[in-house]
Design an enzyme around this catalytic site. Structure first.
Site, PDB file in Angstrom:
ATOM      1  N   HIS A 100      34.787  32.729  47.185  1.00 55.63           N
ATOM      2  CA  HIS A 100      34.932  34.103  47.675  1.00 55.63           C
ATOM      3  C   HIS A 100      35.976  34.256  48.785  1.00 55.63           C
ATOM      4  O   HIS A 100      36.292  35.390  49.172  1.00 55.63           O
ATOM      5  CB  HIS A 100      33.560  34.664  48.107  1.00 55.63           C
ATOM      6  CG  HIS A 100      33.360  36.094  47.758  1.00 55.63           C
ATOM      7  ND1 HIS A 100      32.123  36.700  47.699  1.00 55.63           N
ATOM      8  CD2 HIS A 100      34.251  37.077  47.458  1.00 55.63           C
ATOM      9  CE1 HIS A 100      32.276  37.981  47.381  1.00 55.63           C
ATOM     10  NE2 HIS A 100      33.559  38.233  47.230  1.00 55.63           N
ATOM     11  N   ASP A 123      26.544  40.600  46.189  1.00 62.66           N
ATOM     12  CA  ASP A 123      26.500  39.196  46.616  1.00 62.66           C
ATOM     13  C   ASP A 123      25.112  38.892  47.190  1.00 62.66           C
ATOM     14  O   ASP A 123      24.489  39.765  47.808  1.00 62.66           O
ATOM     15  CB  ASP A 123      27.574  39.038  47.728  1.00 62.66           C
ATOM     16  CG  ASP A 123      27.967  37.604  48.030  1.00 62.66           C
ATOM     17  OD1 ASP A 123      27.136  36.701  47.868  1.00 62.66           O
ATOM     18  OD2 ASP A 123      29.125  37.410  48.448  1.00 62.66           O
ATOM     19  N   HIS A 125      24.935  36.982  49.584  1.00 63.72           N
ATOM     20  CA  HIS A 125      25.334  36.758  50.972  1.00 63.72           C
ATOM     21  C   HIS A 125      26.146  37.948  51.474  1.00 63.72           C
ATOM     22  O   HIS A 125      26.552  38.799  50.676  1.00 63.72           O
ATOM     23  CB  HIS A 125      26.184  35.488  51.069  1.00 63.72           C
ATOM     24  CG  HIS A 125      25.575  34.292  50.390  1.00 63.72           C
ATOM     25  ND1 HIS A 125      25.862  33.960  49.082  1.00 63.72           N
ATOM     26  CD2 HIS A 125      24.677  33.384  50.827  1.00 63.72           C
ATOM     27  CE1 HIS A 125      25.177  32.872  48.750  1.00 63.72           C
ATOM     28  NE2 HIS A 125      24.433  32.502  49.783  1.00 63.72           N
ATOM     29  N   ASP A 127      28.905  37.356  53.643  1.00 58.97           N
ATOM     30  CA  ASP A 127      30.251  36.852  53.957  1.00 58.97           C
ATOM     31  C   ASP A 127      30.831  37.554  55.177  1.00 58.97           C
ATOM     32  O   ASP A 127      32.006  37.906  55.236  1.00 58.97           O
ATOM     33  CB  ASP A 127      31.159  36.927  52.708  1.00 58.97           C
ATOM     34  CG  ASP A 127      30.603  36.073  51.570  1.00 58.97           C
ATOM     35  OD1 ASP A 127      29.811  35.148  51.835  1.00 58.97           O
ATOM     36  OD2 ASP A 127      30.938  36.336  50.399  1.00 58.97           O
ATOM     37  N   HIS A 140      34.659  30.869  52.744  1.00 53.34           N
ATOM     38  CA  HIS A 140      34.156  31.867  51.777  1.00 53.34           C
ATOM     39  C   HIS A 140      32.999  32.684  52.355  1.00 53.34           C
ATOM     40  O   HIS A 140      32.665  33.723  51.802  1.00 53.34           O
ATOM     41  CB  HIS A 140      33.763  31.225  50.434  1.00 53.34           C
ATOM     42  CG  HIS A 140      32.514  30.398  50.435  1.00 53.34           C
ATOM     43  ND1 HIS A 140      31.799  30.134  49.281  1.00 53.34           N
ATOM     44  CD2 HIS A 140      31.869  29.759  51.429  1.00 53.34           C
ATOM     45  CE1 HIS A 140      30.754  29.368  49.582  1.00 53.34           C
ATOM     46  NE2 HIS A 140      30.779  29.132  50.862  1.00 53.34           N
ATOM     47  N   ASP A 227      30.311  38.659  43.538  1.00 55.46           N
ATOM     48  CA  ASP A 227      30.002  37.227  43.654  1.00 55.46           C
ATOM     49  C   ASP A 227      28.866  36.948  42.672  1.00 55.46           C
ATOM     50  O   ASP A 227      27.778  37.511  42.791  1.00 55.46           O
ATOM     51  CB  ASP A 227      29.574  36.949  45.102  1.00 55.46           C
ATOM     52  CG  ASP A 227      29.315  35.476  45.391  1.00 55.46           C
ATOM     53  OD1 ASP A 227      28.910  34.743  44.471  1.00 55.46           O
ATOM     54  OD2 ASP A 227      29.493  35.082  46.553  1.00 55.46           O
ATOM     55  N   ASP A 229      26.785  34.836  42.411  1.00 52.78           N
ATOM     56  CA  ASP A 229      25.504  34.390  42.972  1.00 52.78           C
ATOM     57  C   ASP A 229      24.584  35.547  43.365  1.00 52.78           C
ATOM     58  O   ASP A 229      23.461  35.324  43.811  1.00 52.78           O
ATOM     59  CB  ASP A 229      25.685  33.364  44.097  1.00 52.78           C
ATOM     60  CG  ASP A 229      26.242  33.940  45.398  1.00 52.78           C
ATOM     61  OD1 ASP A 229      26.055  35.131  45.677  1.00 52.78           O
ATOM     62  OD2 ASP A 229      26.856  33.149  46.159  1.00 52.78           O
ATOM     63  N   GLU A 272      33.131  32.809  42.331  1.00 50.76           N
ATOM     64  CA  GLU A 272      32.087  31.788  42.511  1.00 50.76           C
ATOM     65  C   GLU A 272      31.455  31.300  41.206  1.00 50.76           C
ATOM     66  O   GLU A 272      30.390  30.694  41.221  1.00 50.76           O
ATOM     67  CB  GLU A 272      30.998  32.252  43.495  1.00 50.76           C
ATOM     68  CG  GLU A 272      31.508  32.558  44.914  1.00 50.76           C
ATOM     69  CD  GLU A 272      31.759  31.326  45.800  1.00 50.76           C
ATOM     70  OE1 GLU A 272      31.464  30.199  45.354  1.00 50.76           O
ATOM     71  OE2 GLU A 272      32.266  31.509  46.929  1.00 50.76           O
TER      72      GLU A 272
HETATM   73  N1  LIG Z   1      30.752  33.453  49.063  1.00 48.98           N
HETATM   74  C1  LIG Z   1      29.682  32.722  49.258  1.00 48.98           C
HETATM   75  N2  LIG Z   1      29.030  32.198  48.249  1.00 48.98           N
HETATM   76  N3  LIG Z   1      29.309  32.553  50.510  1.00 48.98           N
HETATM   77  C2  LIG Z   1      28.183  31.752  50.922  1.00 48.98           C
HETATM   78  C3  LIG Z   1      28.062  31.781  52.409  1.00 48.98           C
HETATM   79  C4  LIG Z   1      26.874  31.003  52.887  1.00 48.98           C
HETATM   80  C5  LIG Z   1      26.648  31.029  54.390  1.00 48.98           C
HETATM   81  N4  LIG Z   1      26.344  32.346  54.845  1.00 48.98           N
HETATM   82  C6  LIG Z   1      27.891  30.495  55.115  1.00 48.98           C
HETATM   83  O1  LIG Z   1      28.520  31.173  55.870  1.00 48.98           O
HETATM   84  O2  LIG Z   1      28.239  29.357  54.936  1.00 48.98           O
HETATM   85 MN   LIG Z   2      30.289  35.759  48.494  1.00 46.68          MN
HETATM   86 MN   LIG Z   3      27.406  34.575  47.659  1.00 48.31          MN
END
Ligand SMILES: NC(=[NH2+])NCCC[C@H](N)C(=O)O
Ligand SMILES: [Mn+2]
Ligand SMILES: [Mn+2]
Length: 300
Positions: A100, A123, A125, A127, A140, A227, A229, A272
């Site tokens: 990402h 997502d 998350h 980010d 990411h 994303d 995920d 991702e």
């Molecule tokens: N784009 C993603 N899959 N990001 C996951 C981030 C996970 C976690 N919040 C981090 O900063 O490491």
């Molecule tokens: Mn992401």
């Molecule tokens: Mn994510």
């Protein structure tokens, strides 16, 4: 129906994540039938294979709080330049990640032309980390923050301007794993975040109605940064940072179908997908299906 020509931009890059493999995402999504899908939909498209990242990226500088930032920076500059060019030529850029962190490039390129871009960030998350708040140092997890002007200036000031986005036009959908600093930033900036709990309570249809209203308010375009995920790992296991309790297959399609119906989406990222974790290619095929719905495929 989408009027613009879709420009598919593969970005085989995974130095923004701790797990390797997402660099194979573009290839996997293309092999899973992306071009056939766009043909079925009768869309004009071009596949920009001639776009090349330096391989391996030349700048190997790295630090604990921003891992491989030299490589991520090189990639972001290259992607942002290409995206800015595609937008100025009138294309709908569809960027295939990659992890990402590639969204730092797409957002920088898009906002050079669209100063009031709405962004829908689907997502698990947010980010929204910065080098200070990130528990991992992986870039990411910092890409949306950078677009909003938070983080290291080498990323917030890509292409020479910051902030690139306004919090009032940003909506997160599907969040279920937020770090402390991210929660704080969401509150202080006033970014809208529809968590999985909101989706459970309100239903995806109402969440997307509100999401679309917020992201399109006074905007000059909507960027969908998807994303994979966000989807429940039972349905989409082929990704590097899976989190239980995600979107169902239908919830994800409904979101894309409703976005397509607005006719207001002007660009998208699909990120991702990690083929090393997706031996049956089911996750890549799901990505193709969802892109289909986003670009106008309908059940009836
Ligand atoms: N784009 C993603 N899959 N990001 C996951 C981030 C996970 C976690 N919040 C981090 O900063 O490491
Ligand atoms: Mn992401
Ligand atoms: Mn994510």
């Amino acid at each position: 129906m989408l009027q613009k020509q879709v420009a598919i931009l593969p970005v085989p890059f995974d130095w923004g994540a701790s797990r390797r493999g997402a660099a194979g995402g573009p290839q996997a999504v293309i092999l899973a039938g992306l071009e056939q899908k766009l043909q079925q939909l009768g869309l004009n498209y071009s596949l920009h294979r001639e776009f090349h990242l330096q391989d391996p990226p030349a700048d190997r500088r790295s630090s604990k709080r921003m891992k491989h930032w030299g490589r991520v920076h090189d990639m972001s500059l290259a992607v942002s330049g290409e995206i800015a060019r595609l937008v100025s030529c009138g294309y709908f850029p569809l960027t295939l990640g990659g992890d990402h962190s590639i969204a730092m490039g797409t957002i920088a390129g898009l906002t050079e032309h669209k100063q009031r871009l709405g962004v829908i960030w689907i997502d698990a998350h947010a980010d929204l980390n910065t080098p200070r708040t990130s528990p991992s140092g992986n870039l990411h997890g910092m890409s949306l923050a950078a677009g909003l002007g938070h983080g290291d200036s080498r990323f917030t000031r890509l292409r020479g301007f910051s902030p690139k986005l306004q919090p009032g036009r940003i909506v997160l959908v599907g969040a279920r794993q937020l770090d402390e600093g991210e929660k704080q930033l969401i509150r202080t900036l006033g970014v809208t975040c529809f968590t999985m709990q909101d989706i459970d309570r309100l239903g995806m249809a109402r969440v997307m109605e509100q999401t679309i209203r917020i992201a399109s308010n006074g905007s000059d375009g909507i960027h969908v940064s998807f994303d994979i995920d966000c989807i429940d790992p039972g349905e989409a296991p082929g990704t590097g940072t899976p989190v239980r309790g995600g979107l169902s297959y239908r919830e994800a399609h409904l979101a894309m179908e409703m976005l397509a119906e607005t006719g207001a989406v002007t660009s998208a990222d699909m990120v991702e997908v990690n083929p090393l974790l997706d031996p049956s290619s089911g996750t890549a095929r799901l990505a193709v299906e969802l892109i289909g719905s986003l670009l106008g495929e309908r059940i009836l």
